[in-house]
Design an enzyme around this catalytic site. Structure first.
Site, PDB file in Angstrom:
ATOM      1  N   SER A 119       0.759  -1.390  -0.094  1.00  0.00           N
ATOM      2  CA  SER A 119       0.025   0.074  -0.060  1.00  0.00           C
ATOM      3  C   SER A 119       0.881   1.083   0.270  1.00  0.00           C
ATOM      4  CB  SER A 119      -0.842  -0.032   1.078  1.00  0.00           C
ATOM      5  OG  SER A 119      -1.431   1.405   1.271  1.00  0.00           O
ATOM      6  N   GLY A 169     -15.112   7.276   8.735  1.00  0.00           N
ATOM      7  CA  GLY A 169     -16.467   6.828   8.569  1.00  0.00           C
ATOM      8  C   GLY A 169     -17.005   6.797   7.098  1.00  0.00           C
ATOM      9  N   LEU A 170     -15.998   6.936   6.355  1.00  0.00           N
ATOM     10  CA  LEU A 170     -16.213   6.937   4.752  1.00  0.00           C
ATOM     11  C   LEU A 170     -15.950   5.807   4.070  1.00  0.00           C
ATOM     12  CD1 LEU A 170     -14.669  10.676   4.455  1.00  0.00           C
ATOM     13  CD2 LEU A 170     -17.433   9.975   4.787  1.00  0.00           C
ATOM     14  N   SER A 171     -15.894   4.624   4.724  1.00  0.00           N
ATOM     15  CA  SER A 171     -15.425   3.262   4.363  1.00  0.00           C
ATOM     16  C   SER A 171     -14.348   3.069   3.335  1.00  0.00           C
ATOM     17  CB  SER A 171     -16.795   2.971   3.393  1.00  0.00           C
ATOM     18  OG  SER A 171     -17.551   2.167   4.336  1.00  0.00           O
ATOM     19  N   SER A 190     -12.353   1.004   4.211  1.00  0.00           N
ATOM     20  CA  SER A 190     -11.800  -0.569   4.387  1.00  0.00           C
ATOM     21  C   SER A 190     -12.731  -1.384   3.494  1.00  0.00           C
ATOM     22  CB  SER A 190     -12.343  -1.242   5.506  1.00  0.00           C
ATOM     23  OG  SER A 190     -13.741  -0.744   6.026  1.00  0.00           O
ATOM     24  N   ASP A 193     -21.641  -0.989   3.245  1.00  0.00           N
ATOM     25  CA  ASP A 193     -20.483  -0.232   2.775  1.00  0.00           C
ATOM     26  C   ASP A 193     -19.871  -1.051   1.473  1.00  0.00           C
ATOM     27  OD1 ASP A 193     -20.749   1.158   5.049  1.00  0.00           O
ATOM     28  OD2 ASP A 193     -18.771   0.338   6.027  1.00  0.00           O
TER      29      ASP A 193
HETATM   30  P1  ADP Z   1     -13.413   3.079   7.653  1.00  0.00           P
HETATM   31  O1  ADP Z   1     -13.841   2.042   6.982  1.00  0.00           O
HETATM   32  O2  ADP Z   1     -14.437   3.988   8.216  1.00  0.00           O
HETATM   33  O3  ADP Z   1     -12.277   4.068   6.829  1.00  0.00           O
HETATM   34  P2  ADP Z   1     -12.357   1.131   9.213  1.00  0.00           P
HETATM   35  O4  ADP Z   1     -11.573   0.997  10.719  1.00  0.00           O
HETATM   36  O5  ADP Z   1     -13.286  -0.029   8.656  1.00  0.00           O
HETATM   37  O6  ADP Z   1     -12.616   2.678   8.821  1.00  0.00           O
HETATM   38  O7  ADP Z   1     -11.021   0.784   8.040  1.00  0.00           O
HETATM   39  C1  ADP Z   1      -9.762   1.273   8.268  1.00  0.00           C
HETATM   40  C2  ADP Z   1      -8.728   0.424   8.023  1.00  0.00           C
HETATM   41  O8  ADP Z   1      -8.408   0.102   6.827  1.00  0.00           O
HETATM   42  C3  ADP Z   1      -7.276   1.047   8.409  1.00  0.00           C
HETATM   43  O9  ADP Z   1      -6.871   1.018   9.977  1.00  0.00           O
HETATM   44  C4  ADP Z   1      -6.517   0.250   7.666  1.00  0.00           C
HETATM   45  O10 ADP Z   1      -6.007  -1.064   8.221  1.00  0.00           O
HETATM   46  C5  ADP Z   1      -7.201  -0.237   6.402  1.00  0.00           C
HETATM   47  N1  ADP Z   1      -6.856   0.780   5.324  1.00  0.00           N
HETATM   48  C6  ADP Z   1      -7.867   1.977   4.875  1.00  0.00           C
HETATM   49  N2  ADP Z   1      -7.266   2.364   3.707  1.00  0.00           N
HETATM   50  C7  ADP Z   1      -5.920   1.825   3.549  1.00  0.00           C
HETATM   51  C8  ADP Z   1      -4.908   2.026   2.672  1.00  0.00           C
HETATM   52  N3  ADP Z   1      -5.014   3.312   1.647  1.00  0.00           N
HETATM   53  N4  ADP Z   1      -3.684   1.197   2.692  1.00  0.00           N
HETATM   54  C9  ADP Z   1      -3.881   0.314   3.579  1.00  0.00           C
HETATM   55  N5  ADP Z   1      -4.808   0.139   4.602  1.00  0.00           N
HETATM   56  C10 ADP Z   1      -5.915   0.926   4.439  1.00  0.00           C
HETATM   57 MG    MG Z   2     -14.784   0.422   7.539  1.00  0.00          MG
END
Ligand code: ADP
Ligand code: MG
Length: 390
Positions: free
Chosen positions: A70, A130-132, A134, A178
């Site tokens: 990443s 909170g914008l997904s 993940s 999501d």
């Molecule tokens: P949200 O989905 O609301 O943004 P989550 O806690 O569900 O929050 O997901 C966030 C997690 O997703 C981060 O802690 C990381 O592990 C992973 N993640 C998100 N974006 C990236 C990225 N660009 N590169 C690597 N991991 C990411």
């Molecule tokens: Mg999430």
């Protein structure tokens, strides 16, 4: 997400793995317009996709190796992390890699012959707001593997597999919204989704054409107790459904809410949770009706009602989110509410285009006065769902 970005992500892939990728895909984050904490109650939601996306450059491999990188994570040795696909096991990985690995695991567990991949990811979806972010990560990987391995899965099927990855492999008890939003949304529309059977309808949602804007205000806070509180709300909803003798709270009709609340007796907490879920499902249906009949401005008060319900009945707001909503409404917003899991994250504000500047300024000032972290404010425009870029 421009073609330039696709080319840049492909170039980084080449540097990391020594040859160019077979393709580049994108999947967006989302904002939920209305329908909060209804998805694990088999209810209605109405998200739309953001222009912010997770982009993945991917090549398949035949040797059982999965390599992940990443651009957004600092890592050792260039940051490439390697797994064997036949050794992937639920809850074995507490790092970011669990999201893409979980998708590979879920595909294989469902019998799809995924024999490895090299993956480089880069995302503009802010993580943890909170914008997904993940779901964007999961869906972009699922879509890429679906294409590369010619699996022929539809968007909603990919969403189900991604949810399974997050529930079982990552170990996070999230609903289906999501992933479906990221996989299935269309530009200029919000997605009216029935989370029970995943039936969906694209609802025209072009605020700019009507002189309005939707702001996302990311409070940049995440109160630490949020995960446990989410679990408690889910358990409380399940308890409510059990006490009422229904499969899910979705099965309690709005017209029968008062009678249902009477039957719950003096369990005040369960009564509040049930009231939120049942009224929230009805709010989604009201917003659909209003948008489909061209009465877009009238959705504002429904959004604001939704915030009051999340604050007072579901009790998952926090001072930062309430301050956004109260300040925006006091400065002419048509409607405002927290969005997402709660206890931080983001709020949305619906406003006339002419009022956006003043609202943004007063919200920032109110945060400064309260001693809160400066919020990040941006306009949310309904953008495309997951797609191949090159
Ligand atoms: P949200 O989905 O609301 O943004 P989550 O806690 O569900 O929050 O997901 C966030 C997690 O997703 C981060 O802690 C990381 O592990 C992973 N993640 C998100 N974006 C990236 C990225 N660009 N590169 C690597 N991991 C990411
Ligand atoms: Mg999430």
């Amino acid at each position: 997400m421009s073609v330039d970005t696709a080319a840049a992500v492909a170039e980084r892939f080449r540097e990391l793995y020594g040859a160019g990728p077979e393709g580049v895909w994108a999947a967006p984050g989302r904002v939920n317009l209305i329908g909060e904490h209804t998805d694990y109650n088999d209810g209605f939601v109405m998200p739309f996709a953001l222009p912010h996306t997770a982009v993945a450059a991917v090549s398949p491999r035949a040797d059982g190796v999965l390599r992940l990188h990443s651009a957004d994570i600092e890592g050792d040795a260039g940051g490439v992390v390697e797994f064997r696909v036949d050794e992937l096991a639920p809850e074995s990985d507490r790092n970011w890699t669990a999201y893409p690995s979980g998708v590979v695991w879920a595909l294989r567990e469902a019998g799809h012959p995924v024999t490895g991949a090299d993956i480089h990811l880069a995302s503009t979806v802010p993580a943890g707001a909170g914008l997904s972010s993940s779901a964007a990560l999961e869906v972009v990987v699922a879509l890429a593997l679906n294409d590369l391995y010619a699996l022929g899965l539809k968007g909603w099927q990919l969403a189900r597999l991604c949810q399974r990855a997050e529930n079982v492999y990552v170990g996070a008890p999230v609903g289906i919204m999501d992933q479906t939003a990221s996989a299935c949304c269309e530009a200029g529309h919000a997605l009216f989704l029935d989370t029970r059977d995943l039936s969906q309808r694209q609802i025209p949602f072009d605020l700019a054409a009507e002189g309005m804007r939707l702001l996302v205000v990311d409070t940049q806070v995440k109160h630490s107790h949020s995960e446990g509180e989410y679990g408690k709300r889910r358990a409380g909803c399940e308890k409510g459904a059990a006490l009422l003798g229904v499969d899910a709270l979705r099965d309690v009709p709005y017209d029968e809410l008062d009678a249902a609340l009477d039957r719950l007796g003096d369990d005040e907490e369960v009564r509040r949770l049930v009231r939120h879920v049942v009224t929230e499902d009805q709010r989604v249906e009201r917003v659909v009706t209003l948008l489909e009949s061209g009465r877009t401005r009238a959705i504002g008060p429904v959004l604001t009602e939704g915030h009051a319900s999340l604050r007072d009945d579901f009790r998952i707001s926090c001072p930062e989110l309430d301050l956004v909503v109260d300040t925006a409404l006091a400065n002419g917003a048509l409607g405002a509410r927290m969005t997402g899991g709660g206890f931080g994250g983001s709020a949305i504000v619906l406003a006339e285009a002419a009022d956006v500047e003043a609202i943004t300024k007063t919200v920032e000032e109110a945060f400064a006065t309260a001693g809160f972290t400066t919020p990040r404010v941006f306009e949310a425009v309904s953008a495309a769902g997951a797609r191949r870029l090159s």
